[in-house]
Motif scaffolding. Structure first.
Motif, PDB file in Angstrom:
ATOM      1  N   HIS A 297      -5.466   1.913   6.697  1.00 61.16           N
ATOM      2  CA  HIS A 297      -4.128   1.354   6.775  1.00 61.16           C
ATOM      3  C   HIS A 297      -3.607   0.887   5.425  1.00 61.16           C
ATOM      4  O   HIS A 297      -2.475   0.378   5.355  1.00 61.16           O
ATOM      5  CB  HIS A 297      -4.102   0.188   7.771  1.00 61.16           C
ATOM      6  CG  HIS A 297      -4.396   0.608   9.175  1.00 61.16           C
ATOM      7  ND1 HIS A 297      -5.602   0.372   9.789  1.00 61.16           N
ATOM      8  CD2 HIS A 297      -3.642   1.290  10.091  1.00 61.16           C
ATOM      9  CE1 HIS A 297      -5.590   0.858  11.015  1.00 61.16           C
ATOM     10  NE2 HIS A 297      -4.415   1.426  11.218  1.00 61.16           N
ATOM     11  N   ASP A 298      -4.405   1.017   4.372  1.00 56.14           N
ATOM     12  CA  ASP A 298      -3.906   0.675   3.045  1.00 56.14           C
ATOM     13  C   ASP A 298      -3.308   1.879   2.326  1.00 56.14           C
ATOM     14  O   ASP A 298      -2.933   1.782   1.153  1.00 56.14           O
ATOM     15  CB  ASP A 298      -5.026   0.068   2.194  1.00 56.14           C
ATOM     16  CG  ASP A 298      -6.235   0.999   2.074  1.00 56.14           C
ATOM     17  OD1 ASP A 298      -6.250   2.031   2.768  1.00 56.14           O
ATOM     18  OD2 ASP A 298      -7.150   0.689   1.299  1.00 56.14           O
ATOM     19  N   VAL A 299      -3.221   3.012   3.017  1.00 57.04           N
ATOM     20  CA  VAL A 299      -2.622   4.210   2.426  1.00 57.04           C
ATOM     21  C   VAL A 299      -1.119   4.029   2.357  1.00 57.04           C
ATOM     22  O   VAL A 299      -0.470   3.667   3.348  1.00 57.04           O
ATOM     23  CB  VAL A 299      -2.982   5.460   3.257  1.00 57.04           C
ATOM     24  CG1 VAL A 299      -2.244   6.675   2.736  1.00 57.04           C
ATOM     25  CG2 VAL A 299      -4.473   5.700   3.221  1.00 57.04           C
ATOM     26  N   ARG A 300      -0.549   4.280   1.203  1.00 55.20           N
ATOM     27  CA  ARG A 300       0.895   4.157   1.028  1.00 55.20           C
ATOM     28  C   ARG A 300       1.589   5.465   1.410  1.00 55.20           C
ATOM     29  O   ARG A 300       1.070   6.550   1.180  1.00 55.20           O
ATOM     30  CB  ARG A 300       1.233   3.777  -0.415  1.00 55.20           C
ATOM     31  CG  ARG A 300       0.640   2.429  -0.821  1.00 55.20           C
ATOM     32  CD  ARG A 300       1.395   1.806  -1.988  1.00 55.20           C
ATOM     33  NE  ARG A 300       1.430   2.659  -3.161  1.00 55.20           N
ATOM     34  CZ  ARG A 300       2.171   2.396  -4.233  1.00 55.20           C
ATOM     35  NH1 ARG A 300       2.928   1.314  -4.256  1.00 55.20           N
ATOM     36  NH2 ARG A 300       2.141   3.212  -5.280  1.00 55.20           N
ATOM     37  N   ILE A 301       2.779   5.325   1.993  1.00 55.21           N
ATOM     38  CA  ILE A 301       3.518   6.453   2.562  1.00 55.21           C
ATOM     39  C   ILE A 301       4.680   6.796   1.652  1.00 55.21           C
ATOM     40  O   ILE A 301       5.361   5.911   1.114  1.00 55.21           O
ATOM     41  CB  ILE A 301       4.009   6.103   3.980  1.00 55.21           C
ATOM     42  CG1 ILE A 301       2.818   5.791   4.900  1.00 55.21           C
ATOM     43  CG2 ILE A 301       4.838   7.230   4.563  1.00 55.21           C
ATOM     44  CD1 ILE A 301       3.237   5.310   6.265  1.00 55.21           C
ATOM     45  N   ASN A 302       4.910   8.098   1.495  1.00 58.13           N
ATOM     46  CA  ASN A 302       6.060   8.574   0.734  1.00 58.13           C
ATOM     47  C   ASN A 302       7.322   8.325   1.555  1.00 58.13           C
ATOM     48  O   ASN A 302       7.458   8.796   2.678  1.00 58.13           O
ATOM     49  CB  ASN A 302       5.905  10.066   0.427  1.00 58.13           C
ATOM     50  CG  ASN A 302       6.908  10.556  -0.605  1.00 58.13           C
ATOM     51  OD1 ASN A 302       8.008  10.034  -0.714  1.00 58.13           O
ATOM     52  ND2 ASN A 302       6.519  11.565  -1.361  1.00 58.13           N
ATOM     53  N   PHE A 308       6.946   4.906  -2.781  1.00 57.56           N
ATOM     54  CA  PHE A 308       5.862   4.739  -1.824  1.00 57.56           C
ATOM     55  C   PHE A 308       5.938   3.336  -1.235  1.00 57.56           C
ATOM     56  O   PHE A 308       6.185   2.356  -1.949  1.00 57.56           O
ATOM     57  CB  PHE A 308       4.503   4.962  -2.493  1.00 57.56           C
ATOM     58  CG  PHE A 308       4.366   6.314  -3.137  1.00 57.56           C
ATOM     59  CD1 PHE A 308       4.112   7.434  -2.371  1.00 57.56           C
ATOM     60  CD2 PHE A 308       4.533   6.475  -4.498  1.00 57.56           C
ATOM     61  CE1 PHE A 308       3.999   8.688  -2.947  1.00 57.56           C
ATOM     62  CE2 PHE A 308       4.421   7.709  -5.098  1.00 57.56           C
ATOM     63  CZ  PHE A 308       4.156   8.820  -4.317  1.00 57.56           C
ATOM     64  N   ILE A 309       5.739   3.259   0.073  1.00 58.39           N
ATOM     65  CA  ILE A 309       5.822   1.983   0.783  1.00 58.39           C
ATOM     66  C   ILE A 309       4.472   1.691   1.429  1.00 58.39           C
ATOM     67  O   ILE A 309       3.745   2.591   1.814  1.00 58.39           O
ATOM     68  CB  ILE A 309       6.934   2.015   1.854  1.00 58.39           C
ATOM     69  CG1 ILE A 309       6.695   3.160   2.849  1.00 58.39           C
ATOM     70  CG2 ILE A 309       8.292   2.153   1.217  1.00 58.39           C
ATOM     71  CD1 ILE A 309       7.693   3.203   3.983  1.00 58.39           C
ATOM     72  N   LYS A 310       4.161   0.398   1.529  1.00 57.86           N
ATOM     73  CA  LYS A 310       2.919  -0.042   2.152  1.00 57.86           C
ATOM     74  C   LYS A 310       3.132  -0.258   3.646  1.00 57.86           C
ATOM     75  O   LYS A 310       4.231  -0.570   4.098  1.00 57.86           O
ATOM     76  CB  LYS A 310       2.428  -1.336   1.504  1.00 57.86           C
ATOM     77  CG  LYS A 310       2.022  -1.187   0.046  1.00 57.86           C
ATOM     78  CD  LYS A 310       1.592  -2.524  -0.537  1.00 57.86           C
ATOM     79  CE  LYS A 310       0.382  -3.079   0.202  1.00 57.86           C
ATOM     80  NZ  LYS A 310      -0.064  -4.361  -0.388  1.00 57.86           N
ATOM     81  N   GLN A 311       2.060  -0.103   4.388  1.00 56.47           N
ATOM     82  CA  GLN A 311       2.116  -0.336   5.826  1.00 56.47           C
ATOM     83  C   GLN A 311       1.944  -1.825   6.112  1.00 56.47           C
ATOM     84  O   GLN A 311       1.028  -2.466   5.574  1.00 56.47           O
ATOM     85  CB  GLN A 311       1.019   0.447   6.540  1.00 56.47           C
ATOM     86  CG  GLN A 311       1.033   1.943   6.271  1.00 56.47           C
ATOM     87  CD  GLN A 311      -0.097   2.647   6.979  1.00 56.47           C
ATOM     88  OE1 GLN A 311      -0.325   2.466   8.178  1.00 56.47           O
ATOM     89  NE2 GLN A 311      -0.847   3.450   6.240  1.00 56.47           N
ATOM     90  N   ASN A 312       2.830  -2.368   6.937  1.00 51.50           N
ATOM     91  CA  ASN A 312       2.723  -3.759   7.374  1.00 51.50           C
ATOM     92  C   ASN A 312       1.840  -3.793   8.617  1.00 51.50           C
ATOM     93  O   ASN A 312       2.267  -3.406   9.710  1.00 51.50           O
ATOM     94  CB  ASN A 312       4.105  -4.338   7.671  1.00 51.50           C
ATOM     95  CG  ASN A 312       5.014  -4.273   6.457  1.00 51.50           C
ATOM     96  OD1 ASN A 312       4.557  -4.457   5.331  1.00 51.50           O
ATOM     97  ND2 ASN A 312       6.301  -4.005   6.672  1.00 51.50           N
ATOM     98  N   VAL A 313       0.596  -4.222   8.447  1.00 54.52           N
ATOM     99  CA  VAL A 313      -0.414  -4.129   9.498  1.00 54.52           C
ATOM    100  C   VAL A 313      -0.610  -5.498  10.132  1.00 54.52           C
ATOM    101  O   VAL A 313      -0.749  -6.511   9.422  1.00 54.52           O
ATOM    102  CB  VAL A 313      -1.744  -3.595   8.936  1.00 54.52           C
ATOM    103  CG1 VAL A 313      -2.733  -3.354  10.067  1.00 54.52           C
ATOM    104  CG2 VAL A 313      -1.514  -2.309   8.152  1.00 54.52           C
TER     105      VAL A 313
END
Length: 658
Positions: A297-302, A308-313
């Motif tokens: 879940h620390d993978v950043r999304i294009n 690139f944005i981080k996932q708010n988990v």
């Protein structure tokens, strides 16, 4: 503080108070303050002290009187270095020789760098930075000398350039402010090179180029694939122009963002990419031995624009594990191995236009032990944010296969509705069955078991079954499109309902105990849709009509050797069928077409319209562009053969040889 001036305030009555300033109150050897006394004045060196009474307060201002300009040749009363003043000051407030207050000021003042010379009237024309950088050679950093690896530096001689000619700086920093465009004859780019290149290439200088610059922020159109070129499947690249509906979401490592999903065979695939604007809700069975962790879940999304944005988990614990776990083996062992695993993951993507603005993930964790079967659940939902740009529509407005069918209840204040089928669990009883939405384009059949007593009243049984089936359809209208608006009735079609036949004869009494006819045990949902166009090559599908009907059965109590007062199981089902029809009714045949069958390929052995079959639209063995190219080549060869076979051409050829 403003310039060489600083102000402070003395609170209280300042009558009879003597203010003074002391320069350099700190001992250079010990670093301690000198013993303060009230015998100072309001001037110390280049500093002046001014006190202005304001009602019950006094404004104390310290100002510098010296010049702060940098020294020019043969100039005095100026600053020799950029850091002009470094000095400590102490301000004292005394009354009758007693110190009431003191203020310590550390002054660090730089020289004034303002230009005071003559200004030339020759204005320098600065180009628009959106299209052309200010410097044509940004790597030229040293004046009067050659910068290593800077091949655009005019101060580098050809002999020096030979030393680093193979390792020159590339891109904008290396002077590539106007790169060669794809249509240029000297260009070696293969990304959008048509197959007729270089027969129709362009010879032009780089000053006349369609390149809009590296800092252009407007929207650009992607070049279309040429007619005579078959598009090849290329590897995924970084997205800078936004996602389109159905595009796979990419990560920072230029890989697919994958979440477990169902394959065509119905199995769960762990590395299935998530498609943009396509919601899904899947369940996968696993046990502790075959459990595998998914994508971190620390993978950043294009986001779709190169950012690139981080996932708010958010992590939560499962409270009721019975909905997810079932026991497959006898767990009465001494030691059972357990592990904390992921039970469910819910992804919510907030989108705006073609970009992803935010990614929220809720992860539910729980304990899984040996011998237990876990039903993992993965859901993905895309939510739209309001956009201020009057741009193109958000994705494809039509339905896409696998997306839930939208429903509405126009007779209620809350118009939200649902169209569901059963999702049995456990023993398959209707009392424990849950609902799952009807997915567009997927024919399905589901059901559950209803417990019926031998002395069941037939009228009550029909009402009970009808009530169970009606609970699946909490709607009066179905949305024509996936983006149908609740405020526009023209975006919805009314559900055509064919109620079951109501029998007034109760045959379950008397000698026919345990038999009930005309039980509406089957619900039939028929959805008629059509392709009404395409958006970016993706078919736009709309629902034209929806009909629900009931099929009746004769229920008979099933018993073994003896029939005691037990219960029997009545299966009730719900089926969904999608029927595709033409968007417009076909043109009816004329009387001539119905009677004259010579040109009808379906009713005649000889089909004249398909005489040149490979060159017609009926042939689908290869793309039409290739068939057209081969046909033109064949026509050219036939024309050339006809010309060469002409006697006049033979005489002309012989005279030419003589």
């Amino acid at each position: 503080m403003a310039g060489p001036r600083v102000s402070s305030f003395f609170l209280g009555n300042s009558s009879g108070v003597n203010f003074s300033i002391i320069s350099s109150p700190v001992d250079e050897k010990t670093g301690k303050l000198h013993l303060a006394n009230c015998s100072g004045s309001k001037r110390a060196g280049d500093w002046n002290l001014n006190v202005t009474p304001v009602m019950d307060t006094s404004e104390v201002t310290i100002s510098l009187t010296r010049n702060l300009q940098l020294c020019l040749p043969n100039a005095t009363d100026c600053c020799t270095t950029s850091l002009c003043v470094v000095e400590a000051l102490q301000v004292l407030a005394c009354r009758d020789g007693v110190i009431l207050a003191q203020l310590l000021v550390q002054a660090e003042i730089y020289a004034n760098s303002s230009f005071t010379g003559n200004v030339s009237e020759n204005a320098t024309i600065i180009p628009n930075q959106a299209f052309q950088p200010l410097g044509s050679c940004p790597c030229d950093l040293t004046a009067g000398a050659c910068d290593v690896r800077c091949c655009c530096d005019l101060e580098c001689t050809p002999d020096l350039k030979q030393l680093f000619n193979e390792s020159c700086f590339t891109g904008v920093f290396g002077g590539d402010v106007n790169p060669p465009f794809d249509q240029l004859c000297s260009s070696h780019s293969m990304e959008y090179t048509p197959d007729w290149f270089p027969f129709l290439c362009v010879e032009s200088s780089l000053n006349n180029t369609p390149f809009l610059g590296y800092f252009y922020h407007g929207s650009i159109s992607t070049p279309r694939v040429p007619l005579f070129k078959i598009p090849l499947q290329t590897s995924p690249g970084r997205l800078f122009t936004g996602y389109r509906q159905g595009d796979p979401i990419m990560t920072e490592e230029n890989e697919y963002f994958a979440i477990p999903q169902h394959s065509m065979a119905g199995q769960c695939v762990g590395n299935a990419p998530v498609a943009y604007l396509q919601d899904f809700d899947v369940k996968c069975l696993t046990n502790l031995a075959s459990y595998k962790e998914g994508l971190p879940h620390d993978v950043r999304i294009n986001s779709g624009t190169g950012d690139f944005i981080k996932q708010n988990v958010i992590y939560r614990a499962i409270t009721n594990m019975d909905k997810f776990k079932t026991e497959s083996e006898n767990l009465h062992t001494v030691e059972v191995r357990c592990q904390n695993v992921t039970f469910a993951e819910h992804y919510t993507f907030l989108c705006k236009d073609k970009n992803i603005e935010q990614a929220n993930v809720t992860v539910f964790l729980g304990s899984l032990c040996d011998g237990e079967i876990l039903t993992q659940r993965f859901t993905v939902e895309f939510l739209r944010l309001e956009s201020t740009a009057p741009a193109e529509p958000f994705g494809n407005p039509g339905y896409q296969a696998g997306k839930p069918v939208r429903a509405a209840n126009m007779n209620a204040s809350d118009t939200f509705g649902s169209l569901n089928i059963w999702q049995p669990a456990g023993r398959g009883l209707c009392t424990s069955a849950t609902y799952t939405p009807v997915l567009f384009g997927l024919d399905s059949l589901s059901g559950c078991l209803l417990e019926v007593d031998i002395n069941e009243d037939c009228s009550l049984l029909r009402g009970n079954v009808t009530e169970k089936l009606d609970s699946l359809i909490q709607a009066t209208h179905i949305g024509k499109r996936d983006n149908s608006s609740y405020s526009d009735r023209s975006d919805w079609v009314e559900i055509i309902r064919l109620d079951p036949f109501n029998s007034d004869t109760n045959l379950s009494t008397g000698s026919l105990k345990g038999i009930c006819p005309d039980i509406p045990a089957n619900l039939n949902i028929r959805i008629i849709f059509a392709n009404v166009g395409a958006v970016q090559g993706v078919p736009r599908q709309e629902i034209l009509a929806v009909q629900i009907s009931f099929s009746t059965v004769v229920w008979q109590f099933q018993c073994g050797l003896i029939c005691d007062n037990s219960t029997s199981l009545l299966p009730i089902t719900a089926s969904v069928q999608f029927i595709k029809v033409p968007a417009q009714p076909p043109i009816p045949l004329t009387r001539f077409q119905m009677n004259y069958t010579e040109f009808d390929c379906n009713r005649n052995d000889v089909c004249w319209p398909q005489l040149l079959y490979p060159l017609t639209r009926f042939y689908s063995g290869e793309p039409y562009s290739q068939c057209l190219a081969k046909g033109l080549s064949l026509a050219f060869l036939l024309l050339l053969a006809a010309i060469l076979s002409n006697p006049f051409f033979s005489k002309l050829w012989n005279s030419f040889l003589v």
